[in-house]
Design an enzyme around this catalytic site. Sequence first.
Site, mmCIF file in Angstrom:
data_model
loop_
_atom_site.group_PDB
_atom_site.id
_atom_site.type_symbol
_atom_site.label_atom_id
_atom_site.label_comp_id
_atom_site.label_asym_id
_atom_site.label_seq_id
_atom_site.Cartn_x
_atom_site.Cartn_y
_atom_site.Cartn_z
ATOM 1 N N HIS A 32 11.147 -9.181 0.727
ATOM 2 C CA HIS A 32 11.014 -7.891 0.545
ATOM 3 C C HIS A 32 12.321 -6.746 0.694
ATOM 4 C CE1 HIS A 32 9.191 -3.841 1.415
ATOM 5 N NE2 HIS A 32 7.796 -4.268 0.711
ATOM 6 N N TYR B 124 2.816 4.759 0.852
ATOM 7 C CA TYR B 124 3.379 5.280 2.292
ATOM 8 C C TYR B 124 2.460 6.107 2.694
ATOM 9 C CZ TYR B 124 8.089 3.987 -0.071
ATOM 10 O OH TYR B 124 8.834 3.455 -0.729
ATOM 11 N N ASP C 121 0.973 -1.265 -0.046
ATOM 12 C CA ASP C 121 -0.006 0.106 -0.027
ATOM 13 C C ASP C 121 0.932 1.242 0.140
ATOM 14 O OD1 ASP C 121 -1.183 -0.214 3.457
ATOM 15 O OD2 ASP C 121 0.750 -0.068 2.555
#
Length: 229
Positions: free
Chosen positions: A196, A73, A71
Amino acid sequence: MTATQDVQNVPESWAAALGPALTTPETRRLGGWLKAEEAAGKRIYPPRGTRLRALELTPLDAVRVVILGQDPYHGPGQAHGLSFSVQEGVKVPPSLVNIYKELATDCGVKAPGHGNLEHWAKQGVLLLNNALTVEEGQAGSHQKKGWEAITDAAVAAVAAKAEPCVFMLWGSHARKKALNVQGLAESHHLVLTAPHPSPLSAHSGFFGCRHFSRANAFLRENGRGAIDW
Protein backbone atom coordinates in the site's frame (compact mmCIF):
# COMPACT_ATOMS: atom_id res chain seq x y z
CA MET A 1 -31.52 11.72 -2.76
CA THR A 2 -32.19 9.27 0.06
CA ALA A 3 -29.68 6.81 1.43
CA THR A 4 -31.62 3.96 -0.20
CA GLN A 5 -31.55 5.72 -3.58
CA ASP A 6 -27.79 6.21 -3.15
CA VAL A 7 -27.39 2.45 -3.02
CA GLN A 8 -29.87 1.58 -5.78
CA ASN A 9 -29.14 4.29 -8.36
CA VAL A 10 -26.42 2.37 -10.19
CA PRO A 11 -25.37 4.05 -13.47
CA GLU A 12 -26.89 2.46 -16.56
CA SER A 13 -23.62 1.04 -17.90
CA TRP A 14 -23.19 -0.99 -14.70
CA ALA A 15 -26.84 -1.90 -14.11
CA ALA A 16 -26.87 -5.35 -15.74
CA ALA A 17 -23.61 -6.42 -14.09
CA LEU A 18 -24.55 -5.17 -10.63
CA GLY A 19 -28.27 -5.98 -10.72
CA PRO A 20 -27.99 -9.33 -8.89
CA ALA A 21 -25.82 -7.75 -6.18
CA LEU A 22 -28.51 -5.16 -5.46
CA THR A 23 -30.99 -7.90 -4.55
CA THR A 24 -28.88 -9.56 -1.83
CA PRO A 25 -30.25 -9.29 1.72
CA GLU A 26 -27.15 -7.35 2.82
CA THR A 27 -27.53 -4.77 0.07
CA ARG A 28 -31.26 -4.40 0.64
CA ARG A 29 -30.55 -3.64 4.30
CA LEU A 30 -27.75 -1.20 3.50
CA GLY A 31 -29.92 1.74 2.47
CA GLY A 32 -32.05 1.50 5.59
CA TRP A 33 -28.99 1.13 7.78
CA LEU A 34 -27.39 4.24 6.29
CA LYS A 35 -30.63 6.17 6.78
CA ALA A 36 -30.78 5.11 10.43
CA GLU A 37 -27.14 6.08 11.00
CA GLU A 38 -27.79 9.55 9.57
CA ALA A 39 -31.00 9.89 11.59
CA ALA A 40 -28.95 9.14 14.71
CA GLY A 41 -26.82 12.19 13.95
CA LYS A 42 -23.80 10.42 12.55
CA ARG A 43 -21.95 12.22 9.77
CA ILE A 44 -21.40 9.96 6.77
CA TYR A 45 -18.84 10.51 4.00
CA PRO A 46 -18.89 11.04 1.12
CA PRO A 47 -22.14 13.04 0.97
CA ARG A 48 -25.29 11.67 -0.63
CA GLY A 49 -25.29 11.81 -4.38
CA THR A 50 -21.55 11.14 -4.69
CA ARG A 51 -21.29 7.64 -3.28
CA LEU A 52 -21.40 5.93 -6.68
CA ARG A 53 -19.21 8.57 -8.33
CA ALA A 54 -16.55 6.07 -9.39
CA LEU A 55 -19.13 4.13 -11.40
CA GLU A 56 -20.64 7.31 -12.83
CA LEU A 57 -17.33 8.72 -14.10
CA THR A 58 -16.03 5.39 -15.42
CA PRO A 59 -18.63 3.39 -17.35
CA LEU A 60 -18.03 -0.36 -17.46
CA ASP A 61 -17.31 -0.38 -21.18
CA ALA A 62 -14.67 2.36 -20.70
CA VAL A 63 -12.67 0.72 -17.89
CA ARG A 64 -9.00 0.24 -18.71
CA VAL A 65 -7.42 0.28 -15.24
CA VAL A 66 -8.75 -0.65 -11.79
CA ILE A 67 -7.26 0.87 -8.59
CA LEU A 68 -8.87 -0.43 -5.41
CA GLY A 69 -9.05 1.33 -2.05
CA GLN A 70 -10.45 0.14 1.26
CA ASP A 71 -12.92 2.84 2.29
CA PRO A 72 -13.41 6.59 1.82
CA TYR A 73 -11.40 9.21 3.67
CA HIS A 74 -13.15 9.96 6.97
CA GLY A 75 -12.20 13.61 7.44
CA PRO A 76 -14.45 16.59 6.62
CA GLY A 77 -14.52 17.56 2.95
CA GLN A 78 -12.14 14.83 1.80
CA ALA A 79 -14.12 11.97 0.27
CA HIS A 80 -16.01 12.51 -2.97
CA GLY A 81 -16.58 9.01 -4.28
CA LEU A 82 -13.20 8.05 -5.78
CA SER A 83 -10.55 5.95 -4.05
CA PHE A 84 -7.41 7.88 -3.02
CA SER A 85 -8.87 11.15 -4.41
CA VAL A 86 -9.87 14.34 -2.61
CA GLN A 87 -11.55 17.52 -3.77
CA GLU A 88 -9.42 20.39 -5.00
CA GLY A 89 -8.56 22.71 -2.14
CA VAL A 90 -8.26 19.81 0.33
CA LYS A 91 -4.79 18.89 1.60
CA VAL A 92 -3.39 15.95 -0.37
CA PRO A 93 -3.42 12.88 1.93
CA PRO A 94 -0.15 11.04 2.67
CA SER A 95 -0.97 7.97 0.55
CA LEU A 96 -1.72 10.14 -2.46
CA VAL A 97 1.46 12.14 -1.86
CA ASN A 98 3.33 8.84 -2.18
CA ILE A 99 1.38 7.87 -5.29
CA TYR A 100 2.43 11.16 -6.85
CA LYS A 101 6.06 10.54 -5.82
CA GLU A 102 6.07 7.14 -7.52
CA LEU A 103 4.37 8.59 -10.58
CA ALA A 104 7.06 11.28 -10.84
CA THR A 105 9.87 8.74 -10.53
CA ASP A 106 8.22 6.25 -12.88
CA CYS A 107 6.84 8.51 -15.60
CA GLY A 108 8.25 11.96 -14.92
CA VAL A 109 4.77 13.32 -14.16
CA LYS A 110 4.82 16.35 -11.89
CA ALA A 111 2.34 16.38 -9.00
CA PRO A 112 -0.58 18.64 -9.97
CA GLY A 113 -0.84 20.58 -6.70
CA HIS A 114 -4.20 19.05 -5.78
CA GLY A 115 -5.56 15.57 -5.03
CA ASN A 116 -8.54 15.38 -7.38
CA LEU A 117 -8.20 12.28 -9.59
CA GLU A 118 -11.32 12.78 -11.70
CA HIS A 119 -9.12 13.20 -14.79
CA TRP A 120 -7.96 9.60 -14.28
CA ALA A 121 -11.52 8.34 -13.80
CA LYS A 122 -12.71 10.02 -17.00
CA GLN A 123 -9.99 8.16 -18.92
CA GLY A 124 -11.14 4.75 -17.77
CA VAL A 125 -9.38 4.36 -14.41
CA LEU A 126 -11.91 2.84 -12.02
CA LEU A 127 -11.09 4.30 -8.59
CA LEU A 128 -13.20 2.01 -6.46
CA ASN A 129 -13.29 1.60 -2.69
CA ASN A 130 -14.38 -1.66 -1.05
CA ALA A 131 -16.96 0.16 1.10
CA LEU A 132 -18.41 3.31 -0.43
CA THR A 133 -19.24 5.15 2.80
CA VAL A 134 -17.64 5.72 6.20
CA GLU A 135 -18.56 7.45 9.46
CA GLU A 136 -16.66 10.64 10.22
CA GLY A 137 -13.46 9.86 12.11
CA GLN A 138 -14.11 6.10 12.11
CA ALA A 139 -11.94 4.33 9.53
CA GLY A 140 -13.43 1.03 8.39
CA SER A 141 -16.74 1.68 10.14
CA HIS A 142 -18.87 0.71 7.11
CA GLN A 143 -16.98 -2.42 6.13
CA LYS A 144 -19.19 -5.55 5.93
CA LYS A 145 -22.40 -3.52 5.95
CA GLY A 146 -23.45 -4.46 2.41
CA TRP A 147 -21.30 -2.43 0.03
CA GLU A 148 -19.02 -5.39 -0.67
CA ALA A 149 -21.67 -7.20 -2.70
CA ILE A 150 -21.78 -4.22 -5.07
CA THR A 151 -18.07 -3.56 -5.28
CA ASP A 152 -17.17 -7.26 -5.60
CA ALA A 153 -19.61 -7.48 -8.51
CA ALA A 154 -18.02 -4.42 -10.12
CA VAL A 155 -14.55 -5.98 -9.93
CA ALA A 156 -15.89 -9.25 -11.32
CA ALA A 157 -17.59 -7.39 -14.18
CA VAL A 158 -14.29 -5.81 -15.22
CA ALA A 159 -12.54 -9.18 -14.93
CA ALA A 160 -15.16 -10.62 -17.30
CA LYS A 161 -14.46 -8.02 -19.99
CA ALA A 162 -13.00 -9.28 -23.25
CA GLU A 163 -10.80 -6.19 -23.56
CA PRO A 164 -7.53 -6.46 -21.59
CA CYS A 165 -7.45 -4.27 -18.48
CA VAL A 166 -4.91 -3.53 -15.75
CA PHE A 167 -5.56 -4.25 -12.08
CA MET A 168 -3.25 -2.21 -9.82
CA LEU A 169 -3.55 -3.86 -6.41
CA TRP A 170 -1.89 -1.99 -3.55
CA GLY A 171 -1.86 -3.69 -0.18
CA SER A 172 -3.18 -7.04 1.04
CA HIS A 173 -6.79 -5.86 1.16
CA ALA A 174 -6.88 -4.93 -2.54
CA ARG A 175 -5.06 -8.12 -3.52
CA LYS A 176 -7.50 -10.30 -1.59
CA LYS A 177 -10.55 -8.55 -3.01
CA ALA A 178 -9.48 -8.76 -6.65
CA LEU A 179 -7.82 -12.15 -6.58
CA ASN A 180 -10.95 -13.68 -5.06
CA VAL A 181 -12.42 -13.24 -8.54
CA GLN A 182 -12.09 -16.71 -10.03
CA GLY A 183 -9.55 -16.91 -12.82
CA LEU A 184 -8.36 -13.30 -12.67
CA ALA A 185 -4.75 -14.24 -11.93
CA GLU A 186 -4.64 -16.48 -15.01
CA SER A 187 -6.64 -14.17 -17.25
CA HIS A 188 -5.73 -11.95 -20.21
CA HIS A 189 -5.64 -8.96 -17.85
CA LEU A 190 -2.47 -7.53 -16.30
CA VAL A 191 -2.49 -7.90 -12.51
CA LEU A 192 0.09 -5.73 -10.73
CA THR A 193 0.63 -6.00 -6.97
CA ALA A 194 2.60 -3.87 -4.52
CA PRO A 195 2.46 -2.76 -0.87
CA HIS A 196 0.00 0.00 0.00
CA PRO A 197 1.25 3.57 -0.67
CA SER A 198 0.66 4.67 2.92
CA PRO A 199 3.69 6.04 4.80
CA LEU A 200 3.74 2.82 6.84
CA SER A 201 4.41 0.57 3.85
CA ALA A 202 5.37 2.62 0.79
CA HIS A 203 9.10 2.02 1.36
CA SER A 204 8.50 -1.74 1.44
CA GLY A 205 8.02 -1.99 -2.31
CA PHE A 206 5.44 0.53 -3.45
CA PHE A 207 8.19 2.97 -4.34
CA GLY A 208 9.85 1.52 -7.40
CA CYS A 209 6.93 -0.71 -8.43
CA ARG A 210 6.60 1.21 -11.73
CA HIS A 211 2.94 0.32 -12.03
CA PHE A 212 2.05 3.41 -14.03
CA SER A 213 4.53 2.85 -16.85
CA ARG A 214 3.90 -0.90 -16.84
CA ALA A 215 0.16 -0.29 -17.14
CA ASN A 216 0.62 2.05 -20.07
CA ALA A 217 3.00 -0.33 -21.84
CA PHE A 218 0.42 -3.13 -21.54
CA LEU A 219 -2.45 -0.93 -22.71
CA ARG A 220 -0.46 0.24 -25.75
CA GLU A 221 0.52 -3.34 -26.62
CA ASN A 222 -3.15 -4.31 -26.58
CA GLY A 223 -4.34 -1.36 -28.61
CA ARG A 224 -6.17 0.33 -25.75
CA GLY A 225 -4.10 3.54 -25.54
CA ALA A 226 -2.10 4.93 -22.64
CA ILE A 227 -3.47 6.78 -19.64
CA ASP A 228 -2.44 10.43 -19.34
CA TRP A 229 -1.45 10.25 -15.69
